[in-house]
Design a protein around this motif. Sequence first.
Motif, short mmCIF file in Angstrom:
data_model
loop_
_atom_site.label_atom_id
_atom_site.label_comp_id
_atom_site.label_asym_id
_atom_site.label_seq_id
_atom_site.Cartn_x
_atom_site.Cartn_y
_atom_site.Cartn_z
N VAL A 34 -0.89 -2.80 18.33
CA VAL A 34 -1.85 -3.54 17.50
C VAL A 34 -2.29 -2.70 16.30
N VAL A 35 -2.60 -1.42 16.58
CA VAL A 35 -3.02 -0.53 15.50
C VAL A 35 -1.94 -0.39 14.45
N LEU A 36 -0.69 -0.28 14.92
CA LEU A 36 0.44 -0.14 14.01
C LEU A 36 0.58 -1.37 13.12
N ILE A 37 0.42 -2.53 13.72
CA ILE A 37 0.53 -3.78 12.95
C ILE A 37 -0.57 -3.85 11.89
N VAL A 38 -1.80 -3.47 12.30
CA VAL A 38 -2.93 -3.49 11.36
C VAL A 38 -2.69 -2.51 10.21
N LEU A 39 -2.20 -1.32 10.54
CA LEU A 39 -1.92 -0.34 9.50
C LEU A 39 -0.84 -0.82 8.53
N CYS A 40 0.17 -1.51 9.07
CA CYS A 40 1.23 -2.05 8.21
C CYS A 40 0.66 -3.06 7.22
N PHE A 41 -0.18 -3.97 7.75
CA PHE A 41 -0.79 -4.96 6.87
C PHE A 41 -1.68 -4.29 5.80
N PHE A 42 -2.45 -3.29 6.22
CA PHE A 42 -3.34 -2.59 5.30
C PHE A 42 -2.55 -1.84 4.23
N GLY A 43 -1.45 -1.17 4.66
CA GLY A 43 -0.62 -0.44 3.71
C GLY A 43 0.04 -1.37 2.70
N THR A 44 0.50 -2.51 3.19
CA THR A 44 1.13 -3.49 2.29
C THR A 44 0.13 -4.00 1.26
N TYR A 45 -1.08 -4.28 1.72
CA TYR A 45 -2.14 -4.77 0.83
C TYR A 45 -2.45 -3.74 -0.27
N ARG A 46 -2.59 -2.48 0.16
CA ARG A 46 -2.90 -1.42 -0.81
C ARG A 46 -1.77 -1.23 -1.81
N HIS A 47 -0.54 -1.34 -1.33
CA HIS A 47 0.62 -1.17 -2.21
C HIS A 47 0.63 -2.22 -3.31
N TRP A 48 0.47 -3.48 -2.93
CA TRP A 48 0.52 -4.55 -3.93
C TRP A 48 -0.70 -4.51 -4.85
N SER A 49 -1.85 -4.13 -4.31
CA SER A 49 -3.04 -4.02 -5.15
C SER A 49 -2.87 -2.93 -6.19
N ARG A 50 -2.36 -1.78 -5.74
CA ARG A 50 -2.15 -0.66 -6.66
C ARG A 50 -1.10 -1.00 -7.72
N ARG A 51 -0.08 -1.70 -7.30
CA ARG A 51 1.00 -2.06 -8.24
C ARG A 51 0.49 -3.00 -9.33
N SER A 52 -0.34 -3.97 -8.91
CA SER A 52 -0.87 -4.90 -9.90
C SER A 52 -1.78 -4.17 -10.90
N LEU A 53 -2.58 -3.20 -10.40
CA LEU A 53 -3.44 -2.43 -11.29
C LEU A 53 -2.63 -1.58 -12.24
N GLU A 54 -1.55 -0.97 -11.71
CA GLU A 54 -0.71 -0.12 -12.56
C GLU A 54 -0.04 -0.93 -13.65
N GLN A 55 0.39 -2.16 -13.32
CA GLN A 55 1.03 -2.99 -14.32
C GLN A 55 0.04 -3.38 -15.41
N GLY A 56 -1.17 -3.72 -14.96
CA GLY A 56 -2.20 -4.05 -15.95
C GLY A 56 -2.54 -2.87 -16.83
N GLY A 57 -2.67 -1.69 -16.21
CA GLY A 57 -2.97 -0.48 -16.95
C GLY A 57 -1.85 -0.10 -17.88
N ALA A 58 -0.61 -0.32 -17.41
CA ALA A 58 0.54 0.02 -18.26
C ALA A 58 0.55 -0.84 -19.50
N GLY A 59 0.21 -2.12 -19.33
CA GLY A 59 0.16 -3.01 -20.48
C GLY A 59 -0.87 -2.55 -21.49
N LEU A 60 -2.05 -2.18 -21.00
CA LEU A 60 -3.09 -1.69 -21.88
C LEU A 60 -2.69 -0.38 -22.53
N SER A 61 -2.06 0.48 -21.72
CA SER A 61 -1.63 1.78 -22.25
C SER A 61 -0.61 1.59 -23.36
N ASN A 62 0.34 0.66 -23.14
CA ASN A 62 1.34 0.42 -24.16
C ASN A 62 0.71 -0.11 -25.43
N TYR A 63 -0.29 -0.98 -25.28
CA TYR A 63 -0.99 -1.52 -26.44
C TYR A 63 -1.69 -0.41 -27.21
#
Length: 245
Positions: A34-63
């Motif tokens: 159960v703990v492993l499953i929860v950690l997987c879900f949490f890690g996936t959430y953090r990955h996609w959240s960080r990626r979306s922020l990086e893409q937004g930041g990259a766009g601003l940085s490029n501008y």
Amino acid sequence: MARIKPQALLLQSKKKKGPTRISVTTIILCNLLVVLIVLCFFGTYRHWSRRSLEQGGAGLSNYEDTDAFVGSKKYESDSFSDSKKYDLPGYAMIKTSKGYIIVELYKDGSPEIVDRFLDLCQKGYFKGMAFSHVIKNYVIHGGNSQGLGAAEDWISKGKLHSELITSPKHEAFMLGTSKTKHDNKGFELFITTAPIPDLNEKLTVFGRVIKGEDVVQEIEEVDTDEHYQPKSNIGIIDVALKREI
């Protein structure tokens, strides 16, 4: 009472037992899963959240980088233009038959006229140019002019506007040229010998005399005919360009 056989007692004891108990190892394994499953879900959430922020930041940085790039290019262009402008000679030493007249050129105020003047100086255009009109308390004029009218008209208009407020650009000892459109060959020189308000309509001022005012005044005193043309030959011998004086 009949005795119960051992096999019957064994069967009877099995029937009376409750449900089988889950071992501790099984519980631990389930919890870990159960703990492993929860950690997987949490890690996936953090990955996609960080990626979306990086893409937004990259766009601003490029501008921002684009703005910085454009700004730097504009600065470099302006700096190059300014450096080119200020590398040009800022002074002209006009050698006349009466002596030297040193002029400071207005590279900022009249850049196109100054460029034209410098180009003609390098080509020797002003060598031997005569002062064709000398009008006392008004102006000395080098070169032939048909566009400004007769010298008599200059005098009459000068007297008519003598009480007007004088523009600082048109004080005495200012260097100018006619506002009429020049062709590729012609260029006139005017040096004022008094404050002249009405020259705003006639001349483009592109410099001022900083040394040799006495020479200008000496030229101003030469004898002229009724058309304000000098009776003796007086003019420019040569023009030397200087970056500093």
